[in-house]
Scaffold this motif. Sequence first.
Motif, PDB file in Angstrom:
ATOM      1  N   MET A 146       0.830  -1.195   0.000  1.00 50.14           N
ATOM      2  CA  MET A 146       0.000   0.000   0.000  1.00 50.14           C
ATOM      3  C   MET A 146       0.873   1.257   0.000  1.00 50.14           C
ATOM      4  SD  MET A 146      -3.192   0.828   2.514  1.00 50.14           S
ATOM      5  CE  MET A 146      -3.835  -0.817   2.266  1.00 50.14           C
ATOM      6  N   PRO A 147       1.651   1.494  -1.064  1.00 50.15           N
ATOM      7  CA  PRO A 147       2.535   2.665  -1.085  1.00 50.15           C
ATOM      8  C   PRO A 147       1.742   3.969  -1.108  1.00 50.15           C
ATOM      9  CG  PRO A 147       2.472   1.608  -3.241  1.00 50.15           C
ATOM     10  CD  PRO A 147       1.756   0.699  -2.297  1.00 50.15           C
ATOM     11  N   GLY A 148       2.020   4.845  -0.150  1.00 53.13           N
ATOM     12  CA  GLY A 148       1.335   6.129  -0.094  1.00 53.13           C
ATOM     13  C   GLY A 148      -0.162   6.018   0.109  1.00 53.13           C
ATOM     14  N   GLY A 149      -0.623   4.885   0.636  1.00 52.45           N
ATOM     15  CA  GLY A 149      -2.051   4.694   0.851  1.00 52.45           C
ATOM     16  C   GLY A 149      -2.788   4.119  -0.335  1.00 52.45           C
ATOM     17  N   ALA A 150      -2.104   3.938  -1.475  1.00 57.41           N
ATOM     18  CA  ALA A 150      -2.745   3.376  -2.668  1.00 57.41           C
ATOM     19  C   ALA A 150      -2.769   1.854  -2.584  1.00 57.41           C
ATOM     20  CB  ALA A 150      -1.997   3.819  -3.923  1.00 57.41           C
ATOM     21  N   ASN A 151      -3.906   1.264  -2.893  1.00 57.90           N
ATOM     22  CA  ASN A 151      -4.053  -0.183  -2.800  1.00 57.90           C
ATOM     23  C   ASN A 151      -3.407  -0.876  -3.998  1.00 57.90           C
ATOM     24  OD1 ASN A 151      -5.700  -2.580  -1.529  1.00 57.90           O
ATOM     25  ND2 ASN A 151      -5.962  -2.713  -3.742  1.00 57.90           N
ATOM     26  N   LEU A 152      -2.366  -1.658  -3.754  1.00 59.91           N
ATOM     27  CA  LEU A 152      -1.746  -2.480  -4.792  1.00 59.91           C
ATOM     28  C   LEU A 152      -1.766  -3.957  -4.403  1.00 59.91           C
ATOM     29  CD1 LEU A 152       1.342  -0.371  -5.989  1.00 59.91           C
ATOM     30  CD2 LEU A 152      -0.881  -0.665  -7.079  1.00 59.91           C
ATOM     31  N   HIS A 153      -2.692  -4.330  -3.548  1.00 57.43           N
ATOM     32  CA  HIS A 153      -2.749  -5.692  -3.030  1.00 57.43           C
ATOM     33  C   HIS A 153      -2.938  -6.718  -4.147  1.00 57.43           C
ATOM     34  CE1 HIS A 153      -4.364  -4.107   1.119  1.00 57.43           C
ATOM     35  NE2 HIS A 153      -3.289  -3.467   0.694  1.00 57.43           N
ATOM     36  N   ARG A 154      -2.359  -7.897  -3.922  1.00 55.12           N
ATOM     37  CA  ARG A 154      -2.552  -9.037  -4.818  1.00 55.12           C
ATOM     38  C   ARG A 154      -2.871 -10.281  -4.012  1.00 55.12           C
ATOM     39  NH1 ARG A 154      -0.493  -4.594  -7.817  1.00 55.12           N
ATOM     40  NH2 ARG A 154      -0.359  -5.203 -10.016  1.00 55.12           N
ATOM     41  N   ASN A 155      -3.750 -11.117  -4.545  1.00 54.56           N
ATOM     42  CA  ASN A 155      -3.974 -12.438  -3.992  1.00 54.56           C
ATOM     43  C   ASN A 155      -3.164 -13.442  -4.797  1.00 54.56           C
ATOM     44  OD1 ASN A 155      -5.944 -11.830  -1.902  1.00 54.56           O
ATOM     45  ND2 ASN A 155      -7.312 -11.303  -3.587  1.00 54.56           N
ATOM     46  N   VAL A 156      -2.353 -14.217  -4.112  1.00 55.72           N
ATOM     47  CA  VAL A 156      -1.480 -15.197  -4.754  1.00 55.72           C
ATOM     48  C   VAL A 156      -2.127 -16.571  -4.606  1.00 55.72           C
ATOM     49  CG1 VAL A 156       0.809 -16.257  -4.745  1.00 55.72           C
ATOM     50  CG2 VAL A 156       0.562 -13.796  -4.299  1.00 55.72           C
ATOM     51  N   ILE A 157      -2.421 -17.211  -5.735  1.00 54.14           N
ATOM     52  CA  ILE A 157      -3.131 -18.489  -5.763  1.00 54.14           C
ATOM     53  C   ILE A 157      -2.188 -19.571  -6.285  1.00 54.14           C
ATOM     54  CG2 ILE A 157      -5.200 -19.690  -6.534  1.00 54.14           C
ATOM     55  CD1 ILE A 157      -5.797 -17.097  -4.999  1.00 54.14           C
TER      56      ILE A 157
END
Length: 630
Positions: free
Chosen positions: A198-209
């Motif tokens: 979450m750089p600078g509050g921006a959501n860059l999340h990923r789900n790894v399957i």
Amino acid sequence: MTKRTRWLAGAAIAAPLAYHLLIGFGTASASQPVGAASAAAQPAGVQTFPDKQAFFGDLHLHTTNSFDAYVLMGTRTTPEDAYRFARGDTIQYLGQPIKRSFPLDFEAVTDHSENLGVFNQLDDPNSAFSLSDIGKLAREGGAANFIKIALLITSGKPLGGNADQVAASTWAREIETANKFNEPGKFTAFIAYEWTSMPGGANLHRNVIFKGDKAPAPFTAIDSKDPKDLWTWLSKIRGQGYEALAIPHNGNASNGLMYDWTSLDGKPIDEAWAQLRATNEPLSEVSQNKGTSETHPALSANDEFANYEIFDKLLLGNTPSKPAGSYWRDALGRGLVLQQKLGVNPYKDGAEGSSDLHGGLQVSTAQEYGGIAGANLGGGKLKGDTAKEQLGLAPGHTVGLNPVILSPGALTGVWAEANTRDALYAAFRRKETYATSGSRLKVRFFGGWDFSRSFVAKPNWVHDAYKLGVPMGGDLPQARAGKAPNFVIEAVKDPLSGNLDRVQVVKVFLDGGKQQERIFDVAWGNAAGGARKIDARTGKLAPVGNTVDLKTGKWDNSIGAARLATVWTDPTFKADQAAVYYVRVLEIPTPRWSTLRAIEFGLPLPKEVAPTIQQRAWSSPIWYTPIRSR
């Protein structure tokens, strides 16, 4: 007031920084691609479907092992509980038996990999972690303490102490649990986790399957916040025998970074970056609890249905998220531009839908979803002020995020030969998937050059469609001289939900090197007065109507259609224009969950949201790429 309620109230009211840990924590109110598998490769005794069957599930769910679920929500639901509930078992929740209205075919528990299970040590007040400084903060509670913990967790710094050992042990148990509940042909449980950048509050999340029954220690945001480093790690472990992919989620809250023109370090995207992403991220999460990431009214001004369950703020406060670069449809257009420039499309993403619920229980219907801390499933009801608080309906409501704007969990539909890890994962890779807002709509989508207008009337048309064309997620062959592509589309309603209003084809294309979009209504059901048609002046299809009684929450299927099928030919096709097509299916209006809960609790309908919604589905696209001139 319970400890759980104290965390919710104190942290949410006084801590915009804790925003991302409050939102999305709805609980139950309860050539052949990498990893592909043929039907013949399925385990003995597993039923296979040569022309594939639709399977429904969730690839994004949190349990007690996620820091935010445990500390902020008071979640004690385990991965074991999550899988049992998902597959249709009756479980005990908040002191009462509950059961889903229908079982899922597959699920992935995706607990945050950062400090996985570490805060669960607070269950033992005499543990070393409970007696540590951060443990004392957590046990004391209060908004100020929670802010300190949230800052530490989101900083990407390790907690120290025995955190690494606890996280490793918890990860081993999660692998063991997924393998225990994986039953080929009956229920598929994927080994998975969430990478939480979450750089600078921006959501860059990923789900790894992960595809198989083994997985290495997770690559976390403590290791790196740059998605390029995650993709590099995925490519590395693939060489070690671990096949996995990443799925970005909540692009709507990424402030334009999820589908940017540049990499995270600000450099223009080059061919190597584009190829690395394309290899490791075949899908994007289009819909979930914290809003829909298909498109935004600011990006699609001519789309009358663009304003659906919009959540356009950052996850770290009440700060608007930049629309451009944050939504899937925009990304599809940017991908065409980059393909033309680089020869590789980094944003060639199929559609996926999930929940991101943090109560450990996946619920995807308005009837079962109870709000941020609701317990409606199975008959348990919140009362009085508590109900008003959790629904955001209390007078003078001051919570930074009003929970009423959240949504039930979305679902992923997958066309696969069997309900197994191999078959489902292969479908993820080839993008033969679609997202729904929670309904079990069945959507077929094929593209080609030789489909007749009466094609869907043939008894074996699906089998022939695979022979004559490409399914969703595929690429059209090169253009035929003087011909436009035609598309075979079928949509079938969810037995428990509303009839179908319409089927649309969304076309994103390049004109003069710039991305454009058009929306075509291609099939529709009847309104109460009978047949309806497209207005010749406005080009819009007449509304289907609305049968919802806002006093009782009841509605009926006297309008719309149970099935819509058609063959559509693009009237605007130009052989020299790159284009991408996807299908959007809309149901007739039904009551939103917030309307049902307000009626149930005898409260006024919330003004912040519409009382009814049109649930929907989004197919993975089909791409057309002209031959490049040399």
